[in-house]
Design an enzyme around this catalytic site. Structure first.
Site, PDB file in Angstrom:
ATOM      1  N   SER A  73       0.799  -1.232   0.000  1.00  0.00           N
ATOM      2  CA  SER A  73       0.000   0.000   0.000  1.00  0.00           C
ATOM      3  C   SER A  73       0.827   1.277   0.000  1.00  0.00           C
ATOM      4  O   SER A  73       0.255   2.371  -0.037  1.00  0.00           O
ATOM      5  CB  SER A  73      -0.956   0.010   1.194  1.00  0.00           C
ATOM      6  OG  SER A  73      -2.037  -0.863   0.955  1.00  0.00           O
ATOM      7  N   LYS A  82      -0.097   3.719  -2.597  1.00  0.00           N
ATOM      8  CA  LYS A  82      -1.123   4.752  -2.448  1.00  0.00           C
ATOM      9  C   LYS A  82      -0.544   6.160  -2.329  1.00  0.00           C
ATOM     10  O   LYS A  82      -1.274   7.144  -2.492  1.00  0.00           O
ATOM     11  CB  LYS A  82      -2.016   4.437  -1.241  1.00  0.00           C
ATOM     12  CG  LYS A  82      -2.876   3.186  -1.421  1.00  0.00           C
ATOM     13  CD  LYS A  82      -3.762   2.953  -0.216  1.00  0.00           C
ATOM     14  CE  LYS A  82      -4.747   1.800  -0.416  1.00  0.00           C
ATOM     15  NZ  LYS A  82      -4.127   0.473  -0.262  1.00  0.00           N
ATOM     16  N   SER A 137      -5.771   2.958   4.683  1.00  0.00           N
ATOM     17  CA  SER A 137      -5.392   2.182   3.503  1.00  0.00           C
ATOM     18  C   SER A 137      -6.565   1.431   2.887  1.00  0.00           C
ATOM     19  O   SER A 137      -6.425   0.311   2.392  1.00  0.00           O
ATOM     20  CB  SER A 137      -4.270   1.199   3.861  1.00  0.00           C
ATOM     21  OG  SER A 137      -3.421   0.982   2.761  1.00  0.00           O
TER      22      SER A 137
END
Length: 265
Positions: free
Chosen positions: A50, A53, A105
């Site tokens: 993640s 992101k 997340s």
């Protein structure tokens, strides 16, 4: 913080398994006030989970309208992994979806943002890779906006440090990632969520001010940590770190000690 260069990393890179942060992670970079002080396998291509992101947020913030409404698609609602549980047809402010993406997340919020900003998922991923090229992230390739494991989806500790510095230049990003929590709601108020920052250093390390954690089976435990003490800033990127929280906590303290020693007459 100053930009990174391949030569700067090469000059300070530790041999695998050696150096002051040995065993911290499969690959890592530690930066003090824009200068790399320690690194290991900084250019090894690894799954970023993640931490992906950060790029998604960077692109969203290029055309950011906090109160612009986004309707959740069926595809976003069906996103797997970490998620809020938002439903198809619900509407949320862009600001709330960005908070969910960065703080907890949430893959469903992340996908809803990507679809709304790229003309579709595939187009958004193409934009991610173009931006990676502009930032000279030469060993990074994205296949999705949220960080799911996928063939060809990879980055490096060095590239993620570059990416994070670019994102931190945006005050909205910098402000969000240092928040401990937030509350968001659907436009009609029927769905409400309380968000708690998934970066466990926040509120535990006294100097932590961001940035993002991540995990997938392929990537293992990953972390980008930012801390500031007495005007000194430390940026730490860990990929596949078996004990990321205590390891990062100790590494940040060691970096501040290193900075203090370096400044002594």
């Amino acid at each position: 913080m100053a930009g990174l260069s391949a030569s700067a990393f090469a000059a300070t890179a530790d041999a695998p398994g050696s150096g002051p942060l040995a065993g911290l992670a499969q690959a890592y970079v530690a930066r003090i006030d824009g200068k790399t002080v320690w690194s290991q396998r900084a250019t090894q291509k690894l799954a970023p989970a993640s931490l992906t992101k950060v790029m998604t947020a960077l692109l969203v913030l290029q055309a950011y309208e906090p109160r612009k409404l986004i309707t959740v698609s069926a595809g976003a609602a069906a996103a797997t992994g970490t998620r809020l549980g938002i439903k198809a047809g619900e509407r949320y402010a862009q600001e709330d979806l960005l908070l969910a993406t960065l703080l907890v997340s949430a893959n469903d919020a992340c996908r809803a943002l990507a679809e709304a900003h790229g003309g579709g998922l595939r187009q958004f991923v193409a934009r991610m890779n173009r931006r990676a090229g502009e930032l000279k992230l030469t060993r990074t390739r994205f296949e999705n906006p949220c960080g799911h494991d996928a063939p060809g989806h990879h980055s490096t500790a060095q590239d993620l440090a570059l990416l994070t510095e670019a994102a931190l230049a945006d005050p909205v990003f910098a402000q969000i990632v240092q928040r401990l929590d937030a509350r968001i709601a659907s436009v009609d108020g029927t769905r409400r969520f309380e968000l708690r920052n998934g970066n466990a250093l926040m509120g535990r390390h006294p100097d932590a001010i961001g940035v993002k954690s991540g995990y997938t089976p392929k990537a293992g435990k990953c972390l980008i940590a930012l801390a500031e003490r007495g005007g000194v800033r430390v940026l730490l990127v860990l990929l596949h770190a078996p004990d990321r929280w205590s390891g990062a906590h100790a590494a940040l303290d060691r970096a501040f000690e290193h900075a203090a020693r370096s400044r002594r007459p």
